[in-house]
Scaffold this active site. Structure first.
Site, PDB file in Angstrom:
ATOM      1  N   ASP A  43       0.778  -1.137   0.094  1.00 47.08           N
ATOM      2  CA  ASP A  43      -0.015   0.031   0.000  1.00 47.08           C
ATOM      3  C   ASP A  43       0.786   1.403  -0.135  1.00 47.08           C
ATOM      4  O   ASP A  43       0.264   2.380   0.581  1.00 47.08           O
ATOM      5  CB  ASP A  43      -1.049  -0.026   1.251  1.00 47.08           C
ATOM      6  CG  ASP A  43      -0.161   0.030   2.423  1.00 47.08           C
ATOM      7  OD1 ASP A  43       0.897  -0.037   2.351  1.00 47.08           O
ATOM      8  OD2 ASP A  43      -0.981   0.270   3.374  1.00 47.08           O
ATOM      9  N   HIS A 246      22.624   2.794 -19.905  1.00 54.25           N
ATOM     10  CA  HIS A 246      21.652   3.112 -18.666  1.00 54.25           C
ATOM     11  C   HIS A 246      21.902   2.623 -17.388  1.00 54.25           C
ATOM     12  O   HIS A 246      21.204   1.914 -16.783  1.00 54.25           O
ATOM     13  CB  HIS A 246      20.328   2.723 -19.277  1.00 54.25           C
ATOM     14  CG  HIS A 246      19.852   3.525 -20.365  1.00 54.25           C
ATOM     15  ND1 HIS A 246      18.743   3.185 -21.111  1.00 54.25           N
ATOM     16  CD2 HIS A 246      20.299   5.021 -20.815  1.00 54.25           C
ATOM     17  CE1 HIS A 246      18.557   4.443 -21.930  1.00 54.25           C
ATOM     18  NE2 HIS A 246      19.377   5.319 -21.653  1.00 54.25           N
ATOM     19  N   ASP A 274      19.685  17.688 -16.639  1.00 53.01           N
ATOM     20  CA  ASP A 274      20.222  16.906 -16.909  1.00 53.01           C
ATOM     21  C   ASP A 274      21.790  16.887 -17.355  1.00 53.01           C
ATOM     22  O   ASP A 274      22.078  17.598 -18.393  1.00 53.01           O
ATOM     23  CB  ASP A 274      19.518  16.348 -18.480  1.00 53.01           C
ATOM     24  CG  ASP A 274      19.715  15.072 -18.840  1.00 53.01           C
ATOM     25  OD1 ASP A 274      20.638  14.540 -18.352  1.00 53.01           O
ATOM     26  OD2 ASP A 274      19.286  14.711 -19.795  1.00 53.01           O
ATOM     27  N   HIS A 357      18.611  15.982 -26.643  1.00 52.98           N
ATOM     28  CA  HIS A 357      17.105  15.806 -26.869  1.00 52.98           C
ATOM     29  C   HIS A 357      16.718  17.281 -26.222  1.00 52.98           C
ATOM     30  O   HIS A 357      17.343  17.997 -25.527  1.00 52.98           O
ATOM     31  CB  HIS A 357      16.815  14.663 -25.956  1.00 52.98           C
ATOM     32  CG  HIS A 357      17.240  14.687 -24.861  1.00 52.98           C
ATOM     33  ND1 HIS A 357      16.714  15.450 -23.493  1.00 52.98           N
ATOM     34  CD2 HIS A 357      18.408  13.787 -24.252  1.00 52.98           C
ATOM     35  CE1 HIS A 357      17.790  15.064 -22.337  1.00 52.98           C
ATOM     36  NE2 HIS A 357      18.550  14.234 -22.861  1.00 52.98           N
ATOM     37  N   TYR A 391      32.446   5.418 -25.840  1.00 51.42           N
ATOM     38  CA  TYR A 391      32.419   4.190 -25.023  1.00 51.42           C
ATOM     39  C   TYR A 391      33.241   3.049 -25.409  1.00 51.42           C
ATOM     40  O   TYR A 391      32.841   2.729 -26.599  1.00 51.42           O
ATOM     41  CB  TYR A 391      30.968   3.812 -24.670  1.00 51.42           C
ATOM     42  CG  TYR A 391      29.976   5.213 -24.285  1.00 51.42           C
ATOM     43  CD1 TYR A 391      30.047   5.524 -23.152  1.00 51.42           C
ATOM     44  CD2 TYR A 391      29.388   5.670 -25.255  1.00 51.42           C
ATOM     45  CE1 TYR A 391      28.931   6.702 -22.844  1.00 51.42           C
ATOM     46  CE2 TYR A 391      28.747   6.944 -24.980  1.00 51.42           C
ATOM     47  CZ  TYR A 391      28.376   7.298 -23.889  1.00 51.42           C
ATOM     48  OH  TYR A 391      27.731   8.663 -23.706  1.00 51.42           O
ATOM     49  N   ARG A 408      31.132  10.878 -21.000  1.00 48.45           N
ATOM     50  CA  ARG A 408      30.320  11.640 -21.692  1.00 48.45           C
ATOM     51  C   ARG A 408      29.938  12.994 -20.864  1.00 48.45           C
ATOM     52  O   ARG A 408      30.405  12.722 -19.912  1.00 48.45           O
ATOM     53  CB  ARG A 408      28.820  11.112 -21.524  1.00 48.45           C
ATOM     54  CG  ARG A 408      27.546  11.692 -22.179  1.00 48.45           C
ATOM     55  CD  ARG A 408      26.244  11.040 -22.156  1.00 48.45           C
ATOM     56  NE  ARG A 408      25.691  10.712 -20.821  1.00 48.45           N
ATOM     57  CZ  ARG A 408      25.512   9.289 -20.489  1.00 48.45           C
ATOM     58  NH1 ARG A 408      26.335   8.570 -21.344  1.00 48.45           N
ATOM     59  NH2 ARG A 408      25.269   8.991 -19.440  1.00 48.45           N
ATOM     60  N   GLU A 410      27.739  16.150 -20.657  1.00 46.12           N
ATOM     61  CA  GLU A 410      26.472  16.790 -20.970  1.00 46.12           C
ATOM     62  C   GLU A 410      26.060  18.073 -20.292  1.00 46.12           C
ATOM     63  O   GLU A 410      25.985  18.015 -19.202  1.00 46.12           O
ATOM     64  CB  GLU A 410      25.213  15.705 -20.510  1.00 46.12           C
ATOM     65  CG  GLU A 410      23.954  16.258 -20.835  1.00 46.12           C
ATOM     66  CD  GLU A 410      22.914  15.092 -20.452  1.00 46.12           C
ATOM     67  OE1 GLU A 410      23.156  14.154 -19.713  1.00 46.12           O
ATOM     68  OE2 GLU A 410      21.636  14.912 -21.221  1.00 46.12           O
TER      69      GLU A 410
HETATM   70  N1  GLY Z   1      19.601  11.290 -18.445  1.00 44.18           N
HETATM   71  C1  GLY Z   1      19.198  11.000 -19.633  1.00 44.18           C
HETATM   72  C2  GLY Z   1      19.902  11.550 -20.786  1.00 44.18           C
HETATM   73  O1  GLY Z   1      20.806  11.879 -20.782  1.00 44.18           O
HETATM   74  O2  GLY Z   1      19.252  11.595 -22.004  1.00 44.18           O
HETATM   75 MN    MN Z   2      20.315  13.763 -21.733  1.00 37.87          MN
HETATM   76 MN    MN Z   3      21.621  12.658 -18.871  1.00 39.76          MN
END
Ligand code: GLY
Ligand code: MN
Ligand code: MN
Length: 441
Positions: A43, A246, A274, A357, A391, A408, A410
């Site tokens: 629950d 991921h 992000d 994105h 990678y 990476r 970002e």
């Molecule tokens: N953290 C998700 C992406 O980088 O698209």
């Molecule tokens: Mn991203």
């Molecule tokens: Mn990301």
């Protein structure tokens, strides 16, 4: 309880968006529903997260709610929500109730959610079109058809049912793609908090810790600044784990000599950040790590430089890919010319995702990437991520010195009238900055 104190302080922001959507609809009625609560197990529930589009139009953070917008003169915005219930409020917290919600959030009318079925059948009569998230949810699709059938039954009294069903997301997603001032303030805050979380993680990291201990530092920094939830599950990936795109296990030991890739961002007032940074566990890049890092950073720098008005969606990806392809050739990972490496796709062994994105209320935010067959032009107010990587899994065709390096970088980038603004600029990024931060702990 409400997890966003900002929602009610600016009801005019949401009213403005409702007016804009009504204006795009021109005629007809639109239904936008709140997200359901989600059971975690037994629950226990997941923390409630409102549907992004519903929140975008209302600022209202309760489940069991729906918004009806009726175009016309005057246009109307009608909320359906839970009734006040003292017993439930003692256990679960405050509910506005229809009257409270109408007054505080500025709807034209509000009713108990239990009245939605009857009221919507009345209100749909003689409307030429119904807009809703068509096809998103089979249960809602079935309800819409039942409502429409109920309206049709009234045809002998001269009442017509909507001829057209439209996907409201085609209008809404396009609106959400262009961020207004209110949204940009929240996105700047989200990115700033996340940047300090990455800084905190760099200062904290050393060999012998577990990945989850670094994750705890990120979550601590988010929560300290009022961002209770990450925008997505944090990736804290040491060594070879960084080559799993991921990876969310976050339970491995951090080894001296390995890199640590962190992809983590908080959500603030329903807006995502992000950010990814990659740095050495022991604070000093090895020669091979530095070579690959400088390559990814050069690719990202080239990509961000193209992210401005006049370019199209894919320009940053194209720019990053050319830099990466040349780098892969220099590192003896790929062979031939840049054009050949891009053409034959051999770069994909080391770079298998796209360069970004849209970013907004959803981490992979709404908005089309193409208009017709062409990549859409970048325009002021759009926010995107720019996130090239490399990678290198162990393989016969790969120099052993590069095995298990996963990198990476970002950032969150706002397109402005004059260029762009990197919302996540406060997170250390150059080799010198990172080594300096880690030297001083
Ligand atoms: N953290 C998700 C992406 O980088 O698209
Ligand atoms: Mn991203
Ligand atoms: Mn990301």
């Amino acid at each position: 309880m409400h997890n966003c104190a900002m929602s009610t302080s600016s009801p005019e922001v949401y009213a403005r968006r409702r007016a804009a959507l009504l204006n795009k609809m021109q005629r007809g009625i639109a239904l936008i529903t709140a997200a359901p609560e989600a059971v975690r197990n037994g629950d226990a529930h997941y923390p409630y997260r409102q549907d992004s589009s519903f929140y975008y139009l209302t600022g209202f953070n309760e489940p069991e709610a729906a918004l009806l917008l009726i175009a016309g003169d005057p246009a109307q915005a009608i909320l359906f929500c839970r009734e006040k219930n003292m017993e439930r409020e003692i256990w679960d917290g405050h509910r506005y109730g229809p009257a409270g919600a109408q007054a505080v959030f500025g709807f034209d009318a509000a009713y108990p959610i239990a009245e939605l079925d009857t009221k919507i059948v009345e209100l749909m009569g003689d409307q030429p079109a119904l807009y809703y998230a068509l096809g998103a949810n089979t249960e809602l699709d079935a309800r819409v058809l039942r409502w429409r059938a109920a309206v049709q039954e009234k045809s002998r009294s001269g009442i017509r049912a909507p001829d057209a069903l439209h996907d409201v997301r085609q209008l809404l997603n396009e609106m959400r793609l262009y961020k207004d001032t209110h949204e940009l303030n929240l996105m700047r805050r989200a990115a700033t908090i996340s940047s300090s979380a990455h800084l905190r993680a760099m200062r904290f990291t050393r060999p012998g810790l577990y990945e989850y201990q670094v994750e705890a530092e990120l979550l601590h920094e988010f929560c300290q600044h009022g961002a209770r939830d990450p925008a997505y599950t944090s990736i804290v990936a040491g060594g070879a784990n960084a080559c799993t795109l991921h990876y969310v296990g976050n339970n491995a030991l951090l080894n001296n000599g390995d890199l640590l890739l962190i992809d983590a961002g908080c959500e603030m007032g329903s807006y995502a950040s992000d950010i990814t940074r990659t740095f050495p566990v022991n604070g000093k890049f090895s020669a091979a790590q530095r070579d690959v890092y400088q390559l990814v950073l050069a690719a990202q720098t080239a990509a961000i430089a193209t992210a401005k008005i006049g370019a199209h969606w894919n320009s940053p990806h194209d720019a990053a890919l050319r830099v990466l392809a040349q780098g892969f050739i220099d590192l003896k990972l790929c062979h031939g010319s840049v054009d050949a490496v891009i053409e034959d796709g051999s770069y994909r062994q080391f770079y298998m995702h796209r360069t970004g994105h849209w970013l907004g209320m959803d981490v992979h935010d709404v908005g089309e990437y193409k208009i017709g067959a062409d990549w859409r032009p970048l325009e002021a107010g759009m926010v995107l991520t720019v996130e090239p990587g490399c990678y290198i899994r162990p393989a016969d065709n790969v120099p052993e010195a590069l095995w298990n390096i996963g990198i990476r970088i970002e950032d969150d980038v706002l397109i402005t009238a004059t260029g762009n603004e990197i919302l996540s600029a406060a997170a250390p990024k150059t080799v010198a900055e990172i080594e300096e931060v880690m030297r001083h702990g």
